[in-house]
Motif scaffolding. Structure first.
Motif, mmCIF file in Angstrom:
data_model
loop_
_atom_site.group_PDB
_atom_site.id
_atom_site.type_symbol
_atom_site.label_atom_id
_atom_site.label_comp_id
_atom_site.label_asym_id
_atom_site.label_seq_id
_atom_site.Cartn_x
_atom_site.Cartn_y
_atom_site.Cartn_z
ATOM 1 N N PRO A 1 -3.251 -2.781 -9.618
ATOM 2 C CA PRO A 1 -2.792 -3.207 -11.125
ATOM 3 C C PRO A 1 -2.972 -2.021 -12.062
ATOM 4 C CG PRO A 1 -4.754 -4.044 -10.415
ATOM 5 C CD PRO A 1 -4.268 -3.278 -9.290
ATOM 6 N N ASN A 2 -3.802 -0.957 -11.853
ATOM 7 C CA ASN A 2 -4.305 -0.010 -12.839
ATOM 8 C C ASN A 2 -3.173 1.453 -12.685
ATOM 9 O OD1 ASN A 2 -6.654 -1.140 -13.899
ATOM 10 N ND2 ASN A 2 -7.734 -0.352 -11.838
ATOM 11 N N ALA A 3 -2.439 1.331 -11.754
ATOM 12 C CA ALA A 3 -1.481 2.337 -11.289
ATOM 13 C C ALA A 3 -0.254 2.284 -12.275
ATOM 14 C CB ALA A 3 -1.089 2.411 -10.017
ATOM 15 N N PRO A 4 0.722 3.273 -12.411
ATOM 16 C CA PRO A 4 1.682 3.297 -13.124
ATOM 17 C C PRO A 4 2.783 2.126 -12.515
ATOM 18 C CG PRO A 4 1.020 5.321 -12.984
ATOM 19 C CD PRO A 4 0.387 4.771 -12.228
ATOM 20 N N PRO A 5 3.581 1.436 -13.173
ATOM 21 C CA PRO A 5 4.319 0.585 -12.689
ATOM 22 C C PRO A 5 5.240 0.921 -11.578
ATOM 23 C CG PRO A 5 4.842 0.366 -14.878
ATOM 24 C CD PRO A 5 3.744 1.658 -14.640
ATOM 25 N N ASP A 6 5.662 2.238 -11.616
ATOM 26 C CA ASP A 6 6.618 2.676 -9.999
ATOM 27 C C ASP A 6 5.530 3.138 -8.942
ATOM 28 O OD1 ASP A 6 5.596 4.490 -11.813
ATOM 29 O OD2 ASP A 6 7.121 6.256 -10.998
ATOM 30 N N GLN A 7 4.385 2.991 -9.363
ATOM 31 C CA GLN A 7 3.364 3.281 -8.239
ATOM 32 C C GLN A 7 2.182 1.977 -7.947
ATOM 33 O OE1 GLN A 7 1.323 7.033 -9.131
ATOM 34 N NE2 GLN A 7 3.115 8.089 -9.792
ATOM 35 N N MET A 8 2.630 1.035 -8.552
ATOM 36 C CA MET A 8 1.670 -0.084 -8.385
ATOM 37 C C MET A 8 1.932 -0.514 -6.979
ATOM 38 S SD MET A 8 1.783 -3.846 -10.373
ATOM 39 C CE MET A 8 1.412 -3.032 -11.943
ATOM 40 N N PHE A 9 2.992 -0.800 -6.368
ATOM 41 C CA PHE A 9 3.142 -0.989 -4.886
ATOM 42 C C PHE A 9 3.385 -0.039 -3.896
ATOM 43 C CE2 PHE A 9 5.937 -2.323 -1.504
ATOM 44 C CZ PHE A 9 5.124 -3.449 -0.639
ATOM 45 N N THR A 10 2.510 0.498 -3.029
ATOM 46 C CA THR A 10 2.593 1.715 -2.227
ATOM 47 C C THR A 10 2.413 0.994 -0.634
ATOM 48 O OG1 THR A 10 0.475 2.286 -2.527
ATOM 49 C CG2 THR A 10 1.914 3.463 -3.808
ATOM 50 N N THR A 11 3.029 1.678 0.221
ATOM 51 C CA THR A 11 3.167 1.386 1.587
ATOM 52 C C THR A 11 3.336 2.599 2.397
ATOM 53 O OG1 THR A 11 5.351 0.817 1.585
ATOM 54 C CG2 THR A 11 4.032 -1.070 1.319
ATOM 55 N N HIS A 12 2.755 2.224 3.854
ATOM 56 C CA HIS A 12 3.184 3.421 4.791
ATOM 57 C C HIS A 12 3.780 2.664 5.833
ATOM 58 C CE1 HIS A 12 0.434 5.965 2.278
ATOM 59 N NE2 HIS A 12 -0.621 4.941 2.440
ATOM 60 N N GLU A 13 5.185 2.584 5.776
ATOM 61 C CA GLU A 13 5.856 1.719 6.818
ATOM 62 C C GLU A 13 5.551 2.253 8.194
ATOM 63 O OE1 GLU A 13 8.843 2.190 3.334
ATOM 64 O OE2 GLU A 13 6.882 3.205 3.884
ATOM 65 N N LYS B 1 -11.331 -12.405 -14.805
ATOM 66 C CA LYS B 1 -10.806 -12.360 -13.403
ATOM 67 C C LYS B 1 -11.187 -10.822 -13.110
ATOM 68 C CE LYS B 1 -7.067 -15.296 -12.417
ATOM 69 N NZ LYS B 1 -7.698 -16.007 -11.008
ATOM 70 N N SER B 2 -11.503 -10.523 -11.727
ATOM 71 C CA SER B 2 -11.816 -9.269 -11.418
ATOM 72 C C SER B 2 -10.729 -8.165 -11.665
ATOM 73 C CB SER B 2 -12.412 -9.025 -10.092
ATOM 74 O OG SER B 2 -12.403 -7.651 -9.427
ATOM 75 N N VAL B 3 -10.872 -7.021 -12.230
ATOM 76 C CA VAL B 3 -9.587 -6.052 -12.198
ATOM 77 C C VAL B 3 -9.539 -5.348 -11.135
ATOM 78 C CG1 VAL B 3 -8.638 -4.360 -13.662
ATOM 79 C CG2 VAL B 3 -10.107 -6.215 -14.706
ATOM 80 N N ALA B 4 -9.216 -5.760 -9.863
ATOM 81 C CA ALA B 4 -8.994 -5.310 -8.559
ATOM 82 C C ALA B 4 -7.625 -5.599 -8.391
ATOM 83 C CB ALA B 4 -10.144 -5.800 -7.801
ATOM 84 N N GLY B 5 -7.225 -4.862 -7.185
ATOM 85 C CA GLY B 5 -6.099 -4.953 -6.380
ATOM 86 C C GLY B 5 -6.278 -5.604 -4.866
ATOM 87 N N PHE B 6 -5.089 -5.313 -4.381
ATOM 88 C CA PHE B 6 -4.933 -5.927 -2.826
ATOM 89 C C PHE B 6 -4.716 -4.713 -1.847
ATOM 90 C CE2 PHE B 6 -4.086 -9.775 -5.378
ATOM 91 C CZ PHE B 6 -4.877 -10.692 -4.834
#
Length: 838
Positions: free
Chosen positions: A473-485, A445-450
């Motif tokens: 997926p390559n970020a640290p666990p606490d930075q894997m999901f980031t948003t700008h609400e 699988k491609s090592v990519a994110g969304f």
């Protein structure tokens, strides 16, 4: 020569749907070429991506007549895809399965999509020949020991996308959601394996409804009926967030669903929904949906494979037109369908009243028909071309070094077999020209994110895809999901405020959730916290006690530090009790002075002067010991408080008992022939007082040695106060002191009561009887009052009992004598005391 095949078994334009298995790209044709030129050992990828974009994103093309445009049926059949796969293994232009005599056209890789079933069907044929396959859409779950070994999915790990959806729901606290899913293998896996994990995070489902997989015009009546049923479900839903899991053509059903209120003239509750779409879904439609409003999609949130736009893509795309690339038949068909016109030489759309000039501008098309920016599907194909090119380049460089190929020799591919690429593809890692590193993991699988995309639509059918977050997926666990609400544009229905998606309103502070019977756990009632507990957050499952030293406020939503409380000299109660003690102490001093001054008078000498002084001094000390109870408790005051009180009162009661005994014995001794005169005297009185007091002293000493009182905090008796008090150490010892004092009192009361009818001239027992009656009454009522009082009032009750009982002794025993001494001195004579009763 080599070529890459793009499997386009379902490439859905917004205005036509066709099922075309294959398009072959060959270096000998004018269609997009895989390699532009080879020079000085460098492999340069030419400007082919713009046409790949058109192929993969908007329309399909096939030289066979099986594909029909303008919404005619297409076949999602295994046979069609397998047939196309076998054509790839045949000589160009001739269908001879497993027989290939064309040495110039060597198949090395195939990319297919965007639907997973196309990848599954082509894998059934191509895996036998170990041909690398690159699904750029949602890939099926394959057996890694057979089909899966030859798959290199450009679509990232499914679980990463599902984690992103879960994190998004938790971020906005959307715990009551609806789910629409395509009824296929991936959809079933999502419902059975993924949705149950959402429950563990407190997310419930208002509805879970499948959408029909058949989206072709022949089935439009059935699709419309199913859409109306879905609309009824959504209309009755109280959830705001709806997760849509499907494939690229699921958008057709969603647009049908959003059009129902317009056609049926129904107030559209679904306008209040926030659509959360998976990365496989994109904007497209049937031909009759071309001009439908897309405003209902405003504020939708979707996931998309991370993508960037290659440099020069915009400029190259604007140079493409049917006149500049005359041999490109696909471009002509696309042009006719997009601009609703026909070329004079065209037979496929001769009925169109408008003539195509070839100079029409792509930017004039609505974005719902054609997007000029590169989308995630197109970007995946772009990376497929790069991956294959890099692999071929690496293999060719390796063979060149080992076979002595001259750098000046014209470049040509050696006899490369497709299976030879797998070793390189599994380990390849390269920069794709837009500053992004591309590689495949161990599972292919491609090592990519969304990217998390927010859809912003406009009345002219244009829209923007605004990136508002990402899953890396390559970020640290606490930075894997980031948003700008703050960057999210919500549906206009919510006036640009974050929507809520809850089964019912949140429980306010001071309330807690109570489960509703027969409803999911996300649905609950709100009830006030029990007395003494708080809830300081919304939607709490239960209330909790405040920490030690704090108490709830009136709203029960936060804790207030308790006040330190004790009976002090600064408050009215403490002042009044201390003043009373001083007043009565002063009175006793006056009485004592009066008795000393008149100690030679008969009434003072009549009943043992020593006992009188002892009783007055003990009463004085009992009033003064009250000051041990007032003020902040300390170690010394706690040790002395109850013991001094117990001993002093025992002395006082012992003196009263001695007076009573002496009165009785004195009356008996006056009888003729009585030998009781020998018992009368100071030694008897001293013996009674000493023995009784010494016993109490022993009890208090044992108490102090074994279970001494100590300063303590009482945080439970009073809701808003911390009581500084003296812990008695041993309740048994405390009540033993009181019990012994009560025993002496009862004995004194009984003896005085029996002697109450003695002649007046010898009788002090009547006054002692009344004083003991008051004394007993006070201390009998003291016990229930002491046990029921709280806080500093416990101390106040004991002080009041000491004052009252001491005043009872003082009043009934000494007041009559003081009255005679001061007011009726004529009665203070020996004759009056010796007078017989009439």
């Amino acid at each position: 020569m080599v070529y890459v095949v793009l499997m386009l078994a379902v490439l859905l334009p917004p205005w036509a749907i066709c099922n075309v298995p294959t398009i072959k790209w060959n270096t000998n044709h004018h269609h997009p070429i895989l390699y532009k030129y080879y020079q000085a050992g460098d492999l340069i990828i030419g400007g082919i991506i713009s046409q790949i974009y058109m192929f993969s994103r908007k329309i399909t093309f096939e030289t066979s007549p099986s594909c029909e445009l303008f919404g005619d049926p297409i076949q999602y059949s295994a046979s069609g895809t397998c047939l196309a796969s076998m054509e790839l293994l045949s000589t160009w232009g001739k269908f001879l399965p497993n027989y290939k005599c064309d040495s110039k056209n060597n198949l090395v890789a195939v990319t297919g999509g965007p639907n997973f079933d196309i990848c599954l069907y082509m894998a059934a044929i191509l895996h036998t020949y170990k041909i690398p396959q690159f699904p750029y859409g949602s890939a099926p779950v394959l057996n890694s020991k057979t089909h899966g070994d030859f798959f290199y999915s450009m679509f990232p790990d499914w679980n990463l996308q599902y984690k992103g959806i879960l994190q998004l729901l938790l971020l906005f606290n959307w715990t009551w959601i609806g789910v629409l899913y395509l009824n296929d293998n991936n959809g079933e896996r999502f419902v059975q394996d993924v949705l149950p994990t959402f429950l563990h995070w407190g997310i419930c489902f208002d509805f879970i409804r499948s959408v029909p997989p058949e989206t072709f015009p022949d089935d439009i009546a059935e699709v419309t009926e199913e859409t109306l049923k879905m609309f009824t479900v959504i209309l009755g839903s109280t959830g705001t967030a709806v997760v849509v899991h499907g494939e690229i053509h699921t958008m057709i059903i969603l647009r049908l669903l959003l059009q129902v209120p317009e056609s049926e003239d129904i107030p559209m509750k679904s306008k209040s929904k926030v659509w959360i779409m998976t990365a496989q879904i994109d904007l497209l439609s049937f031909a009759f949906q071309r001009n439908w409003d897309i405003q209902h999609l405003h504020g939708a949130i979707s996931f998309a494979v991370q993508s960037k736009e290659p440099l020069g893509f915009w400029r190259f795309l604007h140079t493409r037109n049917p006149t500049s690339v005359k041999e490109d038949n696909f471009l002509r068909v696309f042009w006719e369908q997009a601009f609703l016109c026909s070329f004079l030489s065209s037979t496929g759309n001769s009925g169109s009243p408008q003539i195509c000039t070839g100079q029409e501008k792509l930017e004039a098309l609505p974005m719902s028909v054609f997007e000029l920016s590169m989308t995630s599907h197109s970007y995946s194909i772009y990376n497929v071309i790069y991956a294959v090119a890099q692999s071929l380049h690496a293999m060719n460089s390796f063979k060149s070094r080992h076979q002595g190929m001259m750098a000046t020799e014209s470049w040509k591919f050696l006899n490369i077999q497709p299976w030879q690429l797998h070793h390189i593809l599994r380990r390849i890692s390269f920069n794709n020209g837009v500053e992004e590193n591309i590689s495949f993991g161990q599972n292919g699988k491609s090592v990519a994110g969304f990217d998390i995309i927010n859809w912003v639509t406009f009345p002219n059918q244009s829209f923007l895809r605004v990136q508002v977050g990402k899953m890396d997926p390559n970020a640290p666990p606490d930075q894997m999901f980031t948003t700008h609400e703050d960057a999210i544009a919500w549906p206009s229905w919510f006036n640009q405020t974050q929507p809520l998606s809850l089964c019912n309103k949140k429980c306010l502070l001071g309330y807690h959730k109570v489960k509703k019977e027969g409803r999911p756990f996300c649905c609950y009632d709100c009830r006030r916290c029990p007395q003494g507990k708080i809830s300081n957050q919304e939607n709490m499952d239960g209330c909790f006690q405040c920490p030690e030293g704090q108490y709830p406020n009136n709203k029960q939503d936060f804790c207030i530090p308790k006040k330190i409380s004790f009976l002090s000299y600064e408050e009215p109660l403490g002042i009044s009790l201390a003043s009373s003690a001083l007043l009565f102490s002063f009175v006793i001093v006056l009485m004592l002075g009066t008795f000393i001054k008149h100690q030679d008078t008969p009434i003072v000498k009549a009943n043992n002067l020593t006992l009188t002084y002892g009783l007055l001094i003990s009463l004085l000390l009992s009033f003064l010991c009250i000051f041990l109870f007032i003020g902040q408790p300390g170690k010394m005051t706690c040790l002395l408080r109850q013991t001094v009180f117990g001993i002093v009162f025992s002395v006082a009661v012992s003196c009263v008992l001695a007076k009573t005994v002496i009165v009785v014995l004195a009356f008996i001794a006056t009888k003729p022939g009585s030998r009781m005169r020998n018992w009368l005297g100071k030694q008897l009185a001293f013996s009674i007082v000493f023995s009784c007091s010494f016993t109490q002293t022993i009890i208090c000493t044992v108490w102090l040695v074994i279970f001494p009182p100590f300063p303590d905090f009482d945080t439970h008796s009073m809701a808003e106060e911390i009581i500084l008090e003296c812990n008695e150490g041993s309740v048994i010892m405390f009540y033993s002191v009181l019990g012994y004092m009560g025993l002496l009192t009862i004995i004194s009361f009984i003896m005085a009561f029996l002697a109450r009818k003695l002649p007046d001239s010898f009788n002090e027992a009547k006054f002692i009887t009344f004083s003991m009656l008051v004394f007993c009454s006070v201390w009998l009522t003291f016990i229930p009052a002491y046990l029921s009082a709280k806080g500093k009032y416990v101390v106040a009750v004991e002080i009041f009992s000491i004052l009252t009982s001491s005043c009872g002794l003082l009043g009934f025993i000494f007041s009559p004598k003081c009255y005679i001494i001061l007011a009726r001195p004529q009665l203070n004579t020996k004759e009056q005391l010796m007078r017989k009763k009439d």
